[in-house]
Design an enzyme around this catalytic site. Structure first.
Site, PDB file in Angstrom:
ATOM      1  CE  LYS A  37      40.672  65.417  65.644  1.00 12.60           C
ATOM      2  NZ  LYS A  37      39.254  65.052  65.622  1.00 12.60           N
ATOM      3  CE1 TYR A 271      63.559  39.923  59.560  1.00 11.06           C
ATOM      4  CE2 TYR A 271      62.831  42.168  59.108  1.00 11.06           C
ATOM      5  CZ  TYR A 271      63.569  41.268  59.868  1.00 11.06           C
ATOM      6  OH  TYR A 271      64.323  41.714  60.919  1.00 11.06           O
TER       7      TYR A 271
HETATM    8  C1  LIG Z   1      38.731  65.611  64.466  1.00 14.86           C
HETATM    9  C2  LIG Z   1      37.485  66.391  64.538  1.00 14.86           C
HETATM   10  C3  LIG Z   1      37.272  67.463  63.663  1.00 14.86           C
HETATM   11  C4  LIG Z   1      38.186  67.760  62.497  1.00 14.86           C
HETATM   12  O1  LIG Z   1      37.877  66.864  61.450  1.00 14.86           O
HETATM   13  P1  LIG Z   1      38.594  66.943  60.027  1.00 14.86           P
HETATM   14  O2  LIG Z   1      37.859  65.959  59.205  1.00 14.86           O
HETATM   15  O3  LIG Z   1      40.019  66.530  60.282  1.00 14.86           O
HETATM   16  O4  LIG Z   1      38.502  68.326  59.524  1.00 14.86           O
HETATM   17  C5  LIG Z   1      36.154  68.253  63.879  1.00 14.86           C
HETATM   18  N1  LIG Z   1      35.274  67.974  64.859  1.00 14.86           N
HETATM   19  C6  LIG Z   1      35.425  66.930  65.696  1.00 14.86           C
HETATM   20  C7  LIG Z   1      34.404  66.657  66.734  1.00 14.86           C
HETATM   21  C8  LIG Z   1      36.520  66.087  65.557  1.00 14.86           C
HETATM   22  O5  LIG Z   1      36.661  65.043  66.371  1.00 14.86           O
END
Ligand SMILES: *Cc1c(COP(=O)(O)O)cnc(C)c1O
Length: 386
Positions: A37, A271
């Site tokens: 993702k 800044y």
């Molecule tokens: C993002 C996510 C993961 C992966 O989590 P990590 O801590 O990055 O390994 C797994 N399961 C779900 C439902 C997630 O949203």
């Protein structure tokens, strides 16, 4: 030098990604459902998928219909599970891409079934079980109500009824990043109790619970598959585990010195003029800023690596430019490569180092790296020697 390596860029070490994948797979000893993702946490889903395909993962996890459709365009034919509830407007898109939906409600399931009928195809779904995460999933306490309702709508196994195939069930731990296991044990017990009450044979379902942290820390919850994300990309969700190597750094953020100048005492930078030269100083301006995802709070706090040495960031970080002190590296000149995250010689700045300084988590640093930074693939050897 690649054309992309101009003012600032992200180096992606695909050898390191492969090594981290193998570490999780070895520890978990079960099927892999790598999470890609958010464009593989900013690393670049195309390169990640190309690298992991030969490893034979069960499938891939995404958060949105668009991300799943993008994987299909890359040629992915394995299951692609959308782990977030779909907005109604995205259901048809997810169906067209033959994604696997995660279902958190009966009306969500009805929408998925309608999309299946429209698409003239049998569509898969996994049931999301809320055991304490709260943001999604059917409530574990109510399985006696939703379990039969889900089964009735989908049949009770791999044979599709009205276009639906119930192929999986999962939950998500909320505290797998802490050493104390009690919260996860509680969630595990709730999940287990839910599974035995489902009116379908659990053996027909792909059952999964663990993201990176739980996959490495609580291996007894590995079940049929694990869903690692951050560890693959070099973030450490469970630091200090004796029998698990730290993740190999996958991402390096580099930029170039675009200006070097010697300034007299009393000169100010950035800044708000928050840094004033106490004596003569040498300053170098880097072609990177918060508009690239370098957290602005690193101004007057963070460091960079130049020729294998640490130099301090001085003044506030601007959108496009950041200034460092070069007094300790006088040989550094214009166009010199400077590392904000990653390895340079013996020195290393990890995403977790940055996250600690900023007061956030490595996930946010990684996913915050802006599309303005070109992603450049390299090997571990290139990344270590620059
Ligand atoms: C993002 C996510 C993961 C992966 O989590 P990590 O801590 O990055 O390994 C797994 N399961 C779900 C439902 C997630 O949203």
């Amino acid at each position: 030098m690649a054309i992309a390596e101009t003012r600032a860029w992200v180096e992606v070490d695909l050898d390191a990604l492969r090594a981290n994948y193998d570490t999780v797979e070895r520890a978990a000893g079960t099927a892999m459902l790598p999470m890609v993702k958010a464009d593989a946490y900013g690393v670049g889903a195309a390169g990640v998928v190309r690298t992991l395909e030969p490893r034979g993962p069960w499938g891939y996890g995404v958060a949105t219909a668009g991300e799943g459709a993008a994987l299909r365009r890359l040629g992915v034919t394995r299951p692609v599970l959308v782990l977030s509830p779909l907005p109604l407007r995205d259901v048809a898109r997810a169906a067209a891409a033959r994604l696997t939906a995660s279902v958190s409600s009966l009306d969500g399931l009805d929408a998925w079934r309608a999309a299946a009928l429209d698409a003239g195809a049998a569509l898969d779904f996994h049931v999301d079980v809320d055991t304490g995460m709260g943001r999604s999933g059917f409530d574990w306490r109510d399985v006696g109500a939703w379990g039969p309702a889900v089964a009735e709508r989908s049949g009770s196994g791999p044979d599709p009824v009205a276009g639906l195939r119930w192929t999986g069930a999962f939950t998500h731990f909320h505290s797998a990043d802490v050493r104390d296991p009690s919260a996860s044990v509680r969630q595990w017990e709730r999940f287990r109790d839910t599974l035995v009450q489902l009116p379908v044979p659990v053996e027909q379902l792909l059952v999964h619970a663990s993201a990176s942290g739980a996959a490495l820390r609580w291996r007894e919850y590995g079940l049929d598959a694990v869903r690692p994300g951050i560890f693959l990309y070099g973030g450490d969700p469970a630091p200090g585990l004796a029998d698990v190597p730290a993740p190999a750094p996958v991402v390096a953020v580099r930029s170039r010195l675009v200006l070097v100048k010697d300034v007299p005492a009393g000169s100010t930078v950035g800044y708000g003029a928050t840094h004033t030269a106490a004596g003569p100083e040498r300053w170098g301006t880097l072609g990177i800023g918060y508009g690239d995802g370098l957290p602005r709070v690193l101004g007057n706090r963070g460091e960079a690596l130049v020729r294998g040495r640490r130099v301090p960031i001085v003044g506030r970080i601007s959108m496009d430019l950041t200034t460092v002190r070069l007094d300790d590296v006088p040989e550094a000149g214009r166009d010199e490569r400077v590392t904000l995250i990653g390895r340079d010689g013996q020195e290393l700045i990890t995403i977790d180092d940055i996250a600690g300084q900023v007061g956030t988590i490595g996930y946010e640093i990684l996913t915050g790296l802006s599309p303005r930074l070109p992603r450049v693939e390299c090997s571990t050897e290139e990344s270590e020697t620059g």
